[in-house]
Design an enzyme around this catalytic site. Structure first.
Site, PDB file in Angstrom:
ATOM      1  N   PRO A   1     -38.334  51.093-137.274  1.00 40.22           N
ATOM      2  CA  PRO A   1     -38.999  52.393-137.368  1.00 40.22           C
ATOM      3  C   PRO A   1     -40.211  52.419-136.429  1.00 40.22           C
ATOM      4  O   PRO A   1     -40.968  51.447-136.340  1.00 40.22           O
ATOM      5  CB  PRO A   1     -39.449  52.471-138.838  1.00 40.22           C
ATOM      6  CG  PRO A   1     -38.594  51.478-139.548  1.00 40.22           C
ATOM      7  CD  PRO A   1     -38.350  50.373-138.560  1.00 40.22           C
TER       8      PRO A   1
ATOM      9  N   SER B   1     -57.012  55.062-132.245  1.00 41.79           N
ATOM     10  CA  SER B   1     -55.726  55.347-131.597  1.00 41.79           C
ATOM     11  C   SER B   1     -55.214  56.744-131.934  1.00 41.79           C
ATOM     12  O   SER B   1     -54.039  57.036-131.712  1.00 41.79           O
ATOM     13  CB  SER B   1     -54.703  54.317-132.075  1.00 41.79           C
ATOM     14  OG  SER B   1     -54.664  54.330-133.508  1.00 41.79           O
TER      15      SER B   1
ATOM     16  N   THR C   1     -49.167  58.296-135.239  1.00 40.51           N
ATOM     17  CA  THR C   1     -48.511  59.323-136.056  1.00 40.51           C
ATOM     18  C   THR C   1     -48.812  59.143-137.547  1.00 40.51           C
ATOM     19  O   THR C   1     -49.200  58.053-137.992  1.00 40.51           O
ATOM     20  CB  THR C   1     -46.984  59.236-135.874  1.00 40.51           C
ATOM     21  OG1 THR C   1     -46.540  57.971-136.395  1.00 40.51           O
ATOM     22  CG2 THR C   1     -46.567  59.378-134.423  1.00 40.51           C
TER      23      THR C   1
ATOM     24  N   ILE D   1     -40.293  56.550-143.631  1.00 39.08           N
ATOM     25  CA  ILE D   1     -40.985  57.716-144.213  1.00 39.08           C
ATOM     26  C   ILE D   1     -40.621  58.907-143.330  1.00 39.08           C
ATOM     27  O   ILE D   1     -40.817  58.867-142.106  1.00 39.08           O
ATOM     28  CB  ILE D   1     -42.515  57.494-144.211  1.00 39.08           C
ATOM     29  CG1 ILE D   1     -42.869  56.240-145.008  1.00 39.08           C
ATOM     30  CG2 ILE D   1     -43.248  58.716-144.768  1.00 39.08           C
ATOM     31  CD1 ILE D   1     -44.220  55.634-144.645  1.00 39.08           C
TER      32      ILE D   1
ATOM     33  N   ARG E   1     -59.143  48.770-121.459  1.00 41.39           N
ATOM     34  CA  ARG E   1     -58.351  47.528-121.505  1.00 41.39           C
ATOM     35  C   ARG E   1     -57.545  47.301-120.228  1.00 41.39           C
ATOM     36  O   ARG E   1     -57.467  46.183-119.726  1.00 41.39           O
ATOM     37  CB  ARG E   1     -57.384  47.549-122.705  1.00 41.39           C
ATOM     38  CG  ARG E   1     -58.075  47.374-124.019  1.00 41.39           C
ATOM     39  CD  ARG E   1     -57.123  46.908-125.084  1.00 41.39           C
ATOM     40  NE  ARG E   1     -55.999  47.824-125.255  1.00 41.39           N
ATOM     41  CZ  ARG E   1     -55.005  47.630-126.114  1.00 41.39           C
ATOM     42  NH1 ARG E   1     -54.980  46.551-126.855  1.00 41.39           N
ATOM     43  NH2 ARG E   1     -54.035  48.500-126.233  1.00 41.39           N
TER      44      ARG E   1
ATOM     45  N   TYR F   1     -65.242  44.078-137.755  1.00 40.86           N
ATOM     46  CA  TYR F   1     -64.320  44.315-136.642  1.00 40.86           C
ATOM     47  C   TYR F   1     -64.860  43.575-135.427  1.00 40.86           C
ATOM     48  O   TYR F   1     -65.953  43.882-134.934  1.00 40.86           O
ATOM     49  CB  TYR F   1     -64.262  45.819-136.397  1.00 40.86           C
ATOM     50  CG  TYR F   1     -63.254  46.271-135.376  1.00 40.86           C
ATOM     51  CD1 TYR F   1     -62.027  46.795-135.770  1.00 40.86           C
ATOM     52  CD2 TYR F   1     -63.539  46.218-134.006  1.00 40.86           C
ATOM     53  CE1 TYR F   1     -61.105  47.248-134.829  1.00 40.86           C
ATOM     54  CE2 TYR F   1     -62.621  46.663-133.072  1.00 40.86           C
ATOM     55  CZ  TYR F   1     -61.414  47.180-133.496  1.00 40.86           C
ATOM     56  OH  TYR F   1     -60.504  47.631-132.572  1.00 40.86           O
TER      57      TYR F   1
HETATM   58  C1  LIG Z   1     -56.633  50.955-129.100  1.00 40.13           C
HETATM   59  C2  LIG Z   1     -56.206  50.940-130.534  1.00 40.13           C
HETATM   60  C3  LIG Z   1     -57.105  51.333-131.512  1.00 40.13           C
HETATM   61  C4  LIG Z   1     -56.722  51.325-132.854  1.00 40.13           C
HETATM   62  N1  LIG Z   1     -57.610  51.755-133.794  1.00 40.13           N
HETATM   63  C5  LIG Z   1     -57.229  51.802-135.090  1.00 40.13           C
HETATM   64  C6  LIG Z   1     -58.117  52.317-136.094  1.00 40.13           C
HETATM   65  O1  LIG Z   1     -59.241  52.733-135.804  1.00 40.13           O
HETATM   66  N2  LIG Z   1     -57.668  52.363-137.365  1.00 40.13           N
HETATM   67  C7  LIG Z   1     -56.409  51.955-137.701  1.00 40.13           C
HETATM   68  O2  LIG Z   1     -56.049  52.054-138.866  1.00 40.13           O
HETATM   69  N3  LIG Z   1     -55.586  51.432-136.784  1.00 40.13           N
HETATM   70  C8  LIG Z   1     -55.938  51.367-135.498  1.00 40.13           C
HETATM   71  N4  LIG Z   1     -55.077  50.871-134.561  1.00 40.13           N
HETATM   72  C9  LIG Z   1     -53.772  50.347-134.962  1.00 40.13           C
HETATM   73  C10 LIG Z   1     -52.655  51.411-134.961  1.00 40.13           C
HETATM   74  O3  LIG Z   1     -52.952  52.443-134.080  1.00 40.13           O
HETATM   75  C11 LIG Z   1     -52.477  51.960-136.347  1.00 40.13           C
HETATM   76  O4  LIG Z   1     -51.914  50.950-137.143  1.00 40.13           O
HETATM   77  C12 LIG Z   1     -51.632  53.227-136.430  1.00 40.13           C
HETATM   78  O5  LIG Z   1     -51.690  53.669-137.752  1.00 40.13           O
HETATM   79  C13 LIG Z   1     -50.211  53.040-136.046  1.00 40.13           C
HETATM   80  O6  LIG Z   1     -49.608  54.318-135.955  1.00 40.13           O
HETATM   81  P1  LIG Z   1     -48.332  54.535-135.016  1.00 40.13           P
HETATM   82  O7  LIG Z   1     -47.811  55.895-135.264  1.00 40.13           O
HETATM   83  O8  LIG Z   1     -48.620  54.178-133.632  1.00 40.13           O
HETATM   84  O9  LIG Z   1     -47.343  53.495-135.681  1.00 40.13           O
HETATM   85  P2  LIG Z   1     -46.400  52.382-135.022  1.00 40.13           P
HETATM   86  O10 LIG Z   1     -47.207  51.449-134.206  1.00 40.13           O
HETATM   87  O11 LIG Z   1     -45.272  53.082-134.360  1.00 40.13           O
HETATM   88  O12 LIG Z   1     -45.902  51.692-136.319  1.00 40.13           O
HETATM   89  C14 LIG Z   1     -46.768  50.985-137.158  1.00 40.13           C
HETATM   90  C15 LIG Z   1     -45.944  50.354-138.294  1.00 40.13           C
HETATM   91  O13 LIG Z   1     -45.478  51.363-139.163  1.00 40.13           O
HETATM   92  C16 LIG Z   1     -44.058  51.422-139.137  1.00 40.13           C
HETATM   93  N5  LIG Z   1     -43.722  52.842-139.083  1.00 40.13           N
HETATM   94  C17 LIG Z   1     -44.052  53.748-138.135  1.00 40.13           C
HETATM   95  N6  LIG Z   1     -43.587  54.958-138.480  1.00 40.13           N
HETATM   96  C18 LIG Z   1     -42.938  54.804-139.662  1.00 40.13           C
HETATM   97  C19 LIG Z   1     -42.245  55.679-140.539  1.00 40.13           C
HETATM   98  N7  LIG Z   1     -42.119  56.978-140.273  1.00 40.13           N
HETATM   99  N8  LIG Z   1     -41.705  55.168-141.667  1.00 40.13           N
HETATM  100  C20 LIG Z   1     -41.828  53.850-141.972  1.00 40.13           C
HETATM  101  N9  LIG Z   1     -42.479  52.980-141.183  1.00 40.13           N
HETATM  102  C21 LIG Z   1     -43.037  53.454-140.053  1.00 40.13           C
HETATM  103  C22 LIG Z   1     -43.599  50.643-137.927  1.00 40.13           C
HETATM  104  O14 LIG Z   1     -42.345  50.052-138.120  1.00 40.13           O
HETATM  105  C23 LIG Z   1     -44.709  49.609-137.816  1.00 40.13           C
HETATM  106  O15 LIG Z   1     -44.476  48.540-138.676  1.00 40.13           O
HETATM  107  C24 LIG Z   1     -55.428  50.877-133.208  1.00 40.13           C
HETATM  108  C25 LIG Z   1     -54.541  50.488-132.208  1.00 40.13           C
HETATM  109  C26 LIG Z   1     -54.925  50.520-130.887  1.00 40.13           C
HETATM  110  C27 LIG Z   1     -53.942  50.112-129.827  1.00 40.13           C
END
Ligand SMILES: Cc1cc2nc3c(=O)[nH]c(=O)nc-3n(C[C@H](O)[C@H](O)[C@H](O)COP(=O)(O)OP(=O)(O)OC[C@H]3O[C@@H](n4cnc5c(N)ncnc54)[C@H](O)[C@@H]3O)c2cc1C
Length: 557
Positions: free
Chosen positions: A135, A205, A210, A274, A411, A476
């Protein structure tokens, strides 16, 4: 889909067209080389996609046809860009691999469902045909959460949720809203704000992550003190599993046994996908006030935040940089600029007031109605005064707010010059936060010194305290260091291990908001215990008996 994926960097951060303002200033690189004890920084460009060869997709024609029959021909893609984009997430480790051209974890195909029933169809098909399913939301995981690992299966597909991005409805009387899980942060916020509401979840991010990913990784936005983390604002969701659809219900509170929605927060895609989520939203704040305070050291700043939490002060954000972070950003902002007389006078004044090299900046943000903001800010100001802090005014707070999503864009230019930059985070109770801080920083410093490429080189280890609670807070850490170019992945492993060992030994969690993914697996049994892991395994076995979902994440194989 809310925006065109091909406009985003496949091996870096953000929009491909983003202008590198920092890289354009040579003075910055000369200054940074000096900070890192390097005579000069080396050009280390990433390998372009056109130069790379991907292993052929292991997906059989029959399976490609089978998946196309469920989601439509356009929604099953296996061109080089799609496979490369979805090979890994966006951690430092992922970027090292992508930039070096390691696409060994490219999925065999990327599938874009448009409705819950299509997700259910894909999962049932994949379970029957023994295909791994990863996912994927925005792919911004920094713990190896979306690595397209096949596990024991012969093929892996990434299930990209970005075509399921509809804002479904808002119940403004209850203050809850429902959206499809693939909706990106800015799209969700725009829809909510048009109705006068906000979720208030702004991870760094935000632009590229999402709703489903925020829940999947148990995220925390920068304003989590006021708006809560995913576990606080999630009301209910639909989870598509290989066994069918699980709907958690969306009551404001319930004593009908353990709440199923809690299983989804931090589930990292291993229990199901989800497809929709209902979230608690708040009316848009009429006013916001972000401002800075200066503390004589980290401990007094942390004590002020602790006292504010105990006094029930409602801040949106209380972010305390340690002395290294305070010094670094100050020096960075001054590179290439002439020191004015006023700046020199200000330095002198601070010295007289005994704000020395241990000085730390705290940024405090308040949002709400005008009277709420004024009252909470006043209460906070009286607490910080007791801890000897000096008020800096709004300029520093507003500058932070304007640049809140910009740091990740640094970065790529850093990596282009042989400089590594990584982040990690943890949380612990107030009583051992200072010890955890000292031990983790020491572990990082030692590991960096052991792995730098030449004698005299060094790293920068800095930290901020953010996301505070009644009983504790998160820390952090950011590290900047010269890459060991003949072994930068081994260098990363050494640094990561040293830091996480120190965290675990000092009572911190392996992650406050990044998740477990692949990178924190070595420590997860220690944190959850054998029985805890057995419980999670039993849930997985019920929902995903063939174990096709996200192999190798969260649970040790
Ligand atoms: C520069 C940077 C800054 C960041 N800052 C923060 C911050 O301030 N706070 C924070 O919480 N995180 C932060 N993160 C980490 C990351 O962005 C978060 O964890 C974010 O919530 C991931 O969302 P995504 O949509 O990119 O999920 P993905 O990276 O696509 O997925 C994250 C996880 O959730 C699962 N997943 C995704 N969508 C679904 C779905 N619909 N159903 C079930 N599982 C799913 C995936 O399999 C994976 O295990 C940061 C990352 C980066 C690179």
């Amino acid at each position: 889909m809310s925006f065109d994926r091909t406009k985003i960097r496949w091996n870096g951060w953000g929009w491909a067209a983003h202008k590198d303002d920092v890289g354009a200033h040579e003075a910055v690189w000369t200054w940074l080389a000096g900070e890192l004890g390097m005579p000069a920084l080396l050009a280390t460009p990433a390998r372009p996609l056109e130069e790379l060869t991907l292993q052929p997709s292991a997906m059989s024609d029959e399976d490609r046809r089978g998946l196309r029959a469920i989601v439509g021909a356009d929604s099953v893609r296996d061109d080089a860009y799609e496979r490369a984009f979805h090979a890994l997430g966006r951690s430092y480790y992922d970027l090292l691999r992508l930039r070096a051209g390691d696409l060994s974890t490219a999925p065999d195909a990327v599938v874009y469902p448009r409705a819950t029933k299509e997700v259910l169809g894909v999962l049932a098909y994949a379970a029957e045909r023994a295909i791994a399913v990863i996912p994927y939301g925005g792919g911004t995981s920094v713990v190896g959460g979306v690595t397209a690992a096949r596990g024991k299966f012969t093929a892996a597909i990434t299930l990209d949720m970005s075509a399921m991005d509809k804002f479904i409805e808002i119940d403004s009387v209850s203050g809850i809203a429902t959206a499809e899980a693939g909706i990106y942060g800015p799209v969700l916020e725009k829809a909510l704000q048009a109705k006068g509401f906000t979720l208030g979840h702004h991870p760094q991010s935000f632009e590229f992550s999402t709703l489903g990913g925020w829940i999947g990784h148990s995220g925390a936005g920068q304003g989590s003190n006021r708006y809560g983390r995913a576990e606080d604002w999630l009301v209910g969701a639909k989870l598509a599993t290989p066994r069918g659809l699980l709907s958690t219900g969306d009551f404001p509170a319930s004593a009908a046994g353990p709440r199923l929605k809690d299983l989804l927060v931090g589930s990292e895609g291993i229990f199901g996908v989800i497809t929709e989520a209902t979230v608690r939203v708040r009316e848009l704040a009429q006013e916001s006030d972000y401002r800075g305070y200066l503390f004589r050291d980290f401990q007094s700043g942390a004590a002020a935040i602790r006292d504010a939490m105990k006094a029930g002060i409602v801040a949106t954000m209380l972010r305390l940089s340690d002395a290294a972070e305070t010094r670094f950003y100050r020096a960075f902002s001054q590179v290439g600029k002439r020191r004015t007389v006023a700046a020199r006078m200000a330095d002198l004044y601070l010295k007289i007031r005994k704000f020395d090299d241990k000085t730390c900046v705290l940024i405090a943000g308040f949002e709400g109605s005008g009277s709420e903001v004024a009252a909470e800010r006043k209460r906070f100001a009286s607490i910080v005064r007791k801890h000897g802090a000096m008020a800096l005014g709004r300029g520093v707070g507003e500058r932070w707010r304007q640049g809140r999503f910009q740091a990740p864009y640094l970065r790529d230019p850093l990596l282009d010059r042989g400089v590594g930059v990584d982040t990690l985070e943890t949380a612990a109770g107030w009583s051992n936060l200072n010890a955890l801080y000292a031990a983790t920083a020491a572990g990082l410093e030692k590991a960096i010194l052991e792995t730098v490429p030449r004698q005299g080189a060094r790293g920068i280890v800095m930290c901020h305290l953010s996301h505070s609670y009644l009983d504790g807070a998160s820390l952090y850490f950011t590290t900047i260091f010269p890459r060991a170019l003949d072994g930068d992945i081994a260098q990363w492993r050494t640094i990561k291990k040293a830091a996480t060992d120190a965290i675990v030994a000092n009572g911190g969690t392996v992650s406050h908001h990044h998740g477990v993914g692949e990178d924190h697996l070595p420590w997860i049994v220690q944190e959850k215990g054998e029985l805890g892991i057995a419980v999670l395994r039993a849930i997985k076995a019920t929902l995903d008996p063939a174990a096709i979902l996200n192999p190798g994440k969260l649970l040790p194989q």
